[in-house]
Motif scaffolding. Structure first.
Motif, PDB file in Angstrom:
ATOM      1  N   MET A   1      38.625  -9.315  21.294  1.00 19.45           N
ATOM      2  CA  MET A   1      37.412  -8.704  20.772  1.00 19.45           C
ATOM      3  C   MET A   1      36.270  -8.879  21.777  1.00 19.45           C
ATOM      4  N   SER A   2      35.593  -7.792  22.120  1.00 21.50           N
ATOM      5  CA  SER A   2      34.487  -7.883  23.062  1.00 21.50           C
ATOM      6  C   SER A   2      33.266  -8.514  22.399  1.00 21.50           C
ATOM      7  N   LEU A   3      32.402  -9.093  23.244  1.00 22.00           N
ATOM      8  CA  LEU A   3      31.179  -9.695  22.719  1.00 22.00           C
ATOM      9  C   LEU A   3      30.307  -8.634  22.061  1.00 22.00           C
ATOM     10  N   PHE A   4      30.288  -7.433  22.630  1.00 25.08           N
ATOM     11  CA  PHE A   4      29.480  -6.354  22.050  1.00 25.08           C
ATOM     12  C   PHE A   4      29.936  -6.026  20.632  1.00 25.08           C
ATOM     13  N   TYR A   5      31.254  -5.892  20.449  1.00 18.00           N
ATOM     14  CA  TYR A   5      31.757  -5.561  19.116  1.00 18.00           C
ATOM     15  C   TYR A   5      31.506  -6.709  18.141  1.00 18.00           C
ATOM     16  N   LEU A   6      31.620  -7.938  18.619  1.00 20.83           N
ATOM     17  CA  LEU A   6      31.331  -9.102  17.784  1.00 20.83           C
ATOM     18  C   LEU A   6      29.885  -9.060  17.292  1.00 20.83           C
ATOM     19  N   LEU A   7      28.969  -8.768  18.189  1.00 17.91           N
ATOM     20  CA  LEU A   7      27.558  -8.685  17.812  1.00 17.91           C
ATOM     21  C   LEU A   7      27.314  -7.515  16.870  1.00 17.91           C
ATOM     22  N   LEU A   8      28.043  -6.417  17.087  1.00 20.39           N
ATOM     23  CA  LEU A   8      27.902  -5.256  16.207  1.00 20.39           C
ATOM     24  C   LEU A   8      28.332  -5.604  14.787  1.00 20.39           C
ATOM     25  N   VAL A   9      29.460  -6.304  14.665  1.00 15.67           N
ATOM     26  CA  VAL A   9      29.934  -6.730  13.343  1.00 15.67           C
ATOM     27  C   VAL A   9      28.899  -7.623  12.667  1.00 15.67           C
ATOM     28  N   ALA A  10      28.349  -8.576  13.425  1.00 11.60           N
ATOM     29  CA  ALA A  10      27.371  -9.512  12.870  1.00 11.60           C
ATOM     30  C   ALA A  10      26.106  -8.787  12.415  1.00 11.60           C
ATOM     31  N   LEU A  11      25.653  -7.829  13.211  1.00 12.64           N
ATOM     32  CA  LEU A  11      24.449  -7.085  12.859  1.00 12.64           C
ATOM     33  C   LEU A  11      24.673  -6.219  11.622  1.00 12.64           C
ATOM     34  N   VAL A  12      25.830  -5.545  11.577  1.00 11.76           N
ATOM     35  CA  VAL A  12      26.127  -4.688  10.420  1.00 11.76           C
ATOM     36  C   VAL A  12      26.208  -5.523   9.152  1.00 11.76           C
ATOM     37  N   GLN A  13      26.913  -6.649   9.221  1.00 11.60           N
ATOM     38  CA  GLN A  13      27.019  -7.521   8.053  1.00 11.60           C
ATOM     39  C   GLN A  13      25.655  -8.068   7.646  1.00 11.60           C
ATOM     40  N   GLY A  14      24.911  -8.553   8.633  1.00 13.11           N
ATOM     41  CA  GLY A  14      23.616  -9.154   8.321  1.00 13.11           C
ATOM     42  C   GLY A  14      22.651  -8.176   7.696  1.00 13.11           C
ATOM     43  N   ILE A  15      22.592  -6.965   8.237  1.00 15.92           N
ATOM     44  CA  ILE A  15      21.640  -5.970   7.750  1.00 15.92           C
ATOM     45  C   ILE A  15      22.053  -5.422   6.392  1.00 15.92           C
ATOM     46  N   THR A  16      23.348  -5.187   6.197  1.00 19.17           N
ATOM     47  CA  THR A  16      23.798  -4.504   4.976  1.00 19.17           C
ATOM     48  C   THR A  16      24.123  -5.435   3.816  1.00 19.17           C
ATOM     49  N   GLU A  17      24.218  -6.741   4.054  1.00 17.88           N
ATOM     50  CA  GLU A  17      24.593  -7.665   2.980  1.00 17.88           C
ATOM     51  C   GLU A  17      23.597  -7.638   1.829  1.00 17.88           C
ATOM     52  N   PHE A  18      22.312  -7.577   2.137  1.00 19.20           N
ATOM     53  CA  PHE A  18      21.310  -7.674   1.096  1.00 19.20           C
ATOM     54  C   PHE A  18      20.615  -6.351   0.784  1.00 19.20           C
ATOM     55  N   LEU A  19      20.697  -5.384   1.679  1.00 17.24           N
ATOM     56  CA  LEU A  19      20.212  -4.053   1.335  1.00 17.24           C
ATOM     57  C   LEU A  19      21.242  -3.401   0.408  1.00 17.24           C
ATOM     58  N   PRO A  20      20.802  -2.565  -0.528  1.00 13.33           N
ATOM     59  CA  PRO A  20      21.735  -2.008  -1.525  1.00 13.33           C
ATOM     60  C   PRO A  20      22.569  -0.850  -0.992  1.00 13.33           C
ATOM     61  N   ILE A  21      23.288  -1.095   0.136  1.00 13.94           N
ATOM     62  CA  ILE A  21      24.050  -0.015   0.764  1.00 13.94           C
ATOM     63  C   ILE A  21      25.483  -0.430   1.095  1.00 13.94           C
ATOM     64  N   SER A  22      25.951  -1.573   0.617  1.00 15.21           N
ATOM     65  CA  SER A  22      27.344  -2.024   0.711  1.00 15.21           C
ATOM     66  C   SER A  22      27.747  -2.535   2.085  1.00 15.21           C
ATOM     67  N   SER A  23      27.742  -3.839   2.228  1.00 18.89           N
ATOM     68  CA  SER A  23      28.201  -4.458   3.477  1.00 18.89           C
ATOM     69  C   SER A  23      29.713  -4.322   3.630  1.00 18.89           C
ATOM     70  N   SER A  24      30.454  -4.510   2.540  1.00 15.48           N
ATOM     71  CA  SER A  24      31.921  -4.434   2.628  1.00 15.48           C
ATOM     72  C   SER A  24      32.368  -3.038   3.038  1.00 15.48           C
ATOM     73  N   GLY A  25      31.722  -2.016   2.488  1.00 19.17           N
ATOM     74  CA  GLY A  25      32.069  -0.651   2.855  1.00 19.17           C
ATOM     75  C   GLY A  25      31.837  -0.391   4.330  1.00 19.17           C
ATOM     76  N   HIS A  26      30.708  -0.854   4.861  1.00 22.51           N
ATOM     77  CA  HIS A  26      30.407  -0.645   6.274  1.00 22.51           C
ATOM     78  C   HIS A  26      31.378  -1.403   7.173  1.00 22.51           C
ATOM     79  N   LEU A  27      31.726  -2.630   6.802  1.00 24.97           N
ATOM     80  CA  LEU A  27      32.635  -3.421   7.634  1.00 24.97           C
ATOM     81  C   LEU A  27      34.046  -2.828   7.637  1.00 24.97           C
ATOM     82  N   ILE A  28      34.486  -2.306   6.505  1.00 25.20           N
ATOM     83  CA  ILE A  28      35.806  -1.673   6.442  1.00 25.20           C
ATOM     84  C   ILE A  28      35.848  -0.434   7.328  1.00 25.20           C
ATOM     85  N   LEU A  29      34.739   0.316   7.355  1.00 19.44           N
ATOM     86  CA  LEU A  29      34.697   1.563   8.108  1.00 19.44           C
ATOM     87  C   LEU A  29      34.447   1.352   9.599  1.00 19.44           C
ATOM     88  N   LEU A  30      33.876   0.205   9.965  1.00 19.15           N
ATOM     89  CA  LEU A  30      33.463  -0.027  11.351  1.00 19.15           C
ATOM     90  C   LEU A  30      34.594   0.155  12.366  1.00 19.15           C
TER      91      LEU A  30
END
Length: 273
Positions: A1-30
């Protein structure tokens, strides 16, 4: 796994976990959108630890109040604000734990990861959030939380086991349906995330400890730190925005993104495999 993709996963999870837009859905689709392999269990747990740290820090006053009430709650004395908060959070967490265990035992988790299902849940539950937000009264504050309401919040939260629903989105929807104002709905939803994330971390923790190596631990630490920063920023943004703006911007995002996913799913242009 590249560092860029790792950071992308972390950012997507962090941003979407508490906004009402589904973190699990975004991580599955990433992985499907980026062409990368799934990030794996170690990273999943790490980014959830990061988001847990963010919500604990942001709501530290409420968290410390609930922690102080746990001893009294365990002895059956629900007679202080702290013991009441701890008890109601525990009640609200039970349905999602039971629901998660049922999905695992019936081996249904993979069946719920389809692009079309995520698209439909993103769209439909977005519309439900809009309806609840526009029609719900604003007569209740977070301190008005009752046992009945905690059960309703908990049952609604269990729906978020379906990817695309959004744990924060469906619990905020429950709050607005029950007459809580926007800030109180969001506050209760965020506090409910703490025992839920802890419970999921405990369930997955043993497997992570058994399979993780030094390199995985290093990547996990980086992901956790980035998720913490992103989640804290998202929390600050949403809670401040709620003082002047409704949940409509998130609804618009959900409806548009959901419609795109439905089209991509039925056309076969995107899969989660």
């Amino acid at each position: 796994m590249s560092l860029f993709y790792l950071l992308l996963v972390a950012l997507v999870q962090g941003i979407t976990e508490f906004l009402p837009i589904s973190s699990s859905g975004h991580l599955i689709l990433l992985p499907g959108f980026t062409g990368q392999e799934d990030q794996g269990l170690v990273i999943d747990v790490a980014v959830h630890v990061g988001t847990l740290g963010a919500v604990v820090l942001y709501f530290w006053r409420d968290v410390s109040l609930g922690l102080s009430g746990i001893p009294r709650m365990l002895t059956g004395r629900i007679d202080t604000p702290g013991s009441k908060l701890a008890f109601l959070l525990a009640v609200a967490t039970v349905p999602v734990i039971l629901g998660g265990l049922v999905l695992v035992m019936l081996d249904l988790t993979e069946a719920l990861r389809s692009v079309t299902l995520i698209g439909w849940t993103m769209l439909l539950f977005g519309i439900v959030l809009y309806w609840a937000d526009q029609t719900g009264a604003e007569r209740k504050r977070s301190e008005d939380w009752t046992l009945r309401d905690a059960i309703v919040f908990g049952l609604m939260q269990a729906l978020a086991l379906i990817p695309g629903t959004s744990r924060s989105g469906i619990t905020i929807t429950a709050g607005r349906m029950l007459g809580y104002d926007r800030e109180a709905s969001a506050r209760i939803a965020m506090l409910m995330s703490i025992p839920t994330i802890v419970a999921s971390g405990v369930i997955l923790g043993a497997e992570v400890v058994a399979t993780a190596d030094v390199e995985a631990a290093r990547y996990g630490a980086i992901a956790a730190a980035m998720a913490f920063v992103a989640a804290f920023a998202a929390l600050v943004f949403m809670m401040r925005l709620l003082r002047s703006v409704s949940f409509t911007p998130y609804v618009i995002y959900r409806v548009v993104f959901g419609a795109v996913l439905i089209w991509l799913g039925y056309s076969g242009a995107l899969t989660t495999a």
